[in-house]
Design an enzyme around this catalytic site. Sequence first.
Site, PDB file in Angstrom:
ATOM      1  N   ASP A  52       3.098  -0.579  -8.278  1.00  0.00           N
ATOM      2  CA  ASP A  52       3.757  -1.565  -9.119  1.00  0.00           C
ATOM      3  C   ASP A  52       5.173  -1.300  -9.520  1.00  0.00           C
ATOM      4  O   ASP A  52       5.348  -0.265 -10.052  1.00  0.00           O
ATOM      5  CB  ASP A  52       2.958  -2.049 -10.243  1.00  0.00           C
ATOM      6  CG  ASP A  52       2.121  -3.240  -9.945  1.00  0.00           C
ATOM      7  OD1 ASP A  52       2.500  -4.040  -9.079  1.00  0.00           O
ATOM      8  OD2 ASP A  52       1.391  -3.767 -10.721  1.00  0.00           O
ATOM      9  N   LYS A  60       5.099  -2.993  -5.036  1.00  0.00           N
ATOM     10  CA  LYS A  60       4.869  -4.419  -5.431  1.00  0.00           C
ATOM     11  C   LYS A  60       5.539  -4.993  -6.531  1.00  0.00           C
ATOM     12  O   LYS A  60       5.711  -4.157  -7.438  1.00  0.00           O
ATOM     13  CB  LYS A  60       3.388  -4.718  -5.700  1.00  0.00           C
ATOM     14  CG  LYS A  60       3.065  -5.927  -6.196  1.00  0.00           C
ATOM     15  CD  LYS A  60       1.483  -6.080  -6.308  1.00  0.00           C
ATOM     16  CE  LYS A  60       0.710  -5.764  -7.623  1.00  0.00           C
ATOM     17  NZ  LYS A  60       1.053  -6.228  -8.718  1.00  0.00           N
ATOM     18  N   GLU A 116       6.466  -8.777  -8.566  1.00  0.00           N
ATOM     19  CA  GLU A 116       6.066 -10.182  -8.871  1.00  0.00           C
ATOM     20  C   GLU A 116       7.109 -11.321  -9.226  1.00  0.00           C
ATOM     21  O   GLU A 116       8.303 -11.033  -9.319  1.00  0.00           O
ATOM     22  CB  GLU A 116       5.500 -10.218 -10.338  1.00  0.00           C
ATOM     23  CG  GLU A 116       4.514  -9.155 -10.810  1.00  0.00           C
ATOM     24  CD  GLU A 116       3.845  -9.204 -11.928  1.00  0.00           C
ATOM     25  OE1 GLU A 116       4.158 -10.118 -12.854  1.00  0.00           O
ATOM     26  OE2 GLU A 116       2.794  -8.458 -12.301  1.00  0.00           O
ATOM     27  N   GLU A 140      -2.662 -14.479  -7.153  1.00  0.00           N
ATOM     28  CA  GLU A 140      -3.518 -13.832  -8.235  1.00  0.00           C
ATOM     29  C   GLU A 140      -3.812 -15.234  -8.905  1.00  0.00           C
ATOM     30  O   GLU A 140      -3.003 -16.080  -9.257  1.00  0.00           O
ATOM     31  CB  GLU A 140      -2.715 -13.065  -9.228  1.00  0.00           C
ATOM     32  CG  GLU A 140      -3.557 -12.822 -10.553  1.00  0.00           C
ATOM     33  CD  GLU A 140      -3.378 -11.755 -11.326  1.00  0.00           C
ATOM     34  OE1 GLU A 140      -2.567 -10.948 -11.045  1.00  0.00           O
ATOM     35  OE2 GLU A 140      -4.032 -11.481 -12.441  1.00  0.00           O
TER      36      GLU A 140
HETATM   37  O1  KIV Z   1      -1.386  -4.573 -12.171  1.00  0.00           O
HETATM   38  C1  KIV Z   1      -2.474  -4.731 -11.260  1.00  0.00           C
HETATM   39  O2  KIV Z   1      -3.405  -4.164 -11.548  1.00  0.00           O
HETATM   40  C2  KIV Z   1      -2.315  -5.904 -10.359  1.00  0.00           C
HETATM   41  C3  KIV Z   1      -3.465  -6.520  -9.880  1.00  0.00           C
HETATM   42  C4  KIV Z   1      -3.157  -7.171  -8.777  1.00  0.00           C
HETATM   43  C5  KIV Z   1      -4.942  -6.064  -9.942  1.00  0.00           C
HETATM   44  O3  KIV Z   1      -1.267  -6.386 -10.253  1.00  0.00           O
END
Ligand code: KIV
Length: 278
Positions: A97, A126, A128, A195
């Site tokens: 992330d 990843k 957002e 999500e």
């Molecule tokens: O931070 C996280 O764990 C997520 C989820 C999609 C599980 O972004």
Amino acid sequence: MSLYSHLQARSPTEKPVTISTLAEMKAAGEPIACLTAYDASFAALVDDAGVDLVLVGDSLGMVVQGHDTTVPVSMQDMVYHTRCVSRGLHRGFLVADMPFASYALPEQALANAARLMQEGGAKMVKLEGGMLQVRTVEFLAGRDIPVCAHIGLTPQSVHKLGGFKVQGREEAAARRMIEEARALEDAGADIVLLECVPADLGAQVRAAVKVPVVGIGAGPEVDGQILVLYDIIGLTPGRMPRFVKNYMDQAATPLEAVAAYVAEVKNRSYPAAAHCFT
Ligand code: KIV
């Protein structure tokens, strides 16, 4: 068995999952089993249990660091935990992330994504956000950074959203989310993570794009499922979201619990109706 000997004992014939494997799984209709991990020991455990994609989620801010939200998590935290997880993994595809405010500008996103890959060992990052991130996704994808685009409930926006709430229940919001998924795919996103949305919207987003759609509280009709490791082994205190299932209820060990989760994702018995939003 120590973690070191455990890693050495692994079958060298078991090929690591790649971005192509994930696309092949989608094409073959094989659900992708995904889970978070934050350290080497749990990474080895989820790898052994057959998890295909392992996310070092910024949820570590809540389940490891004890914060109320993911907002306080820093780049340094993410690099550290990603590096720990990468040491425990052999087969699972490692995604990390990008934490809050680490990708506000494309150049900043590139520098931070490069850290997660070079110092942490991540194979994909990843981030957002929907339309606002299209330019950043394009910038990263154009520089060979694989990207997972997280839409629907985006926990880093919790203070803007006014809480952790189901998204896309109104028709206009649902339409916007489908457009966001298409725009992010066009910009070069390799995975869409969805999500907390109604199950029928999960199915519509999946139908709208070609890349794998991984859901968390997005119903059964997506290409893969992801949950927070500590939630499914009963370690997280307090009330759980509707989509969480505690697999320790029927397991003797955490390894058995994670293997049961993988089996239920693969045979599509998770998520059941009780885990879905309408
Ligand atoms: O931070 C996280 O764990 C997520 C989820 C999609 C599980 O972004």
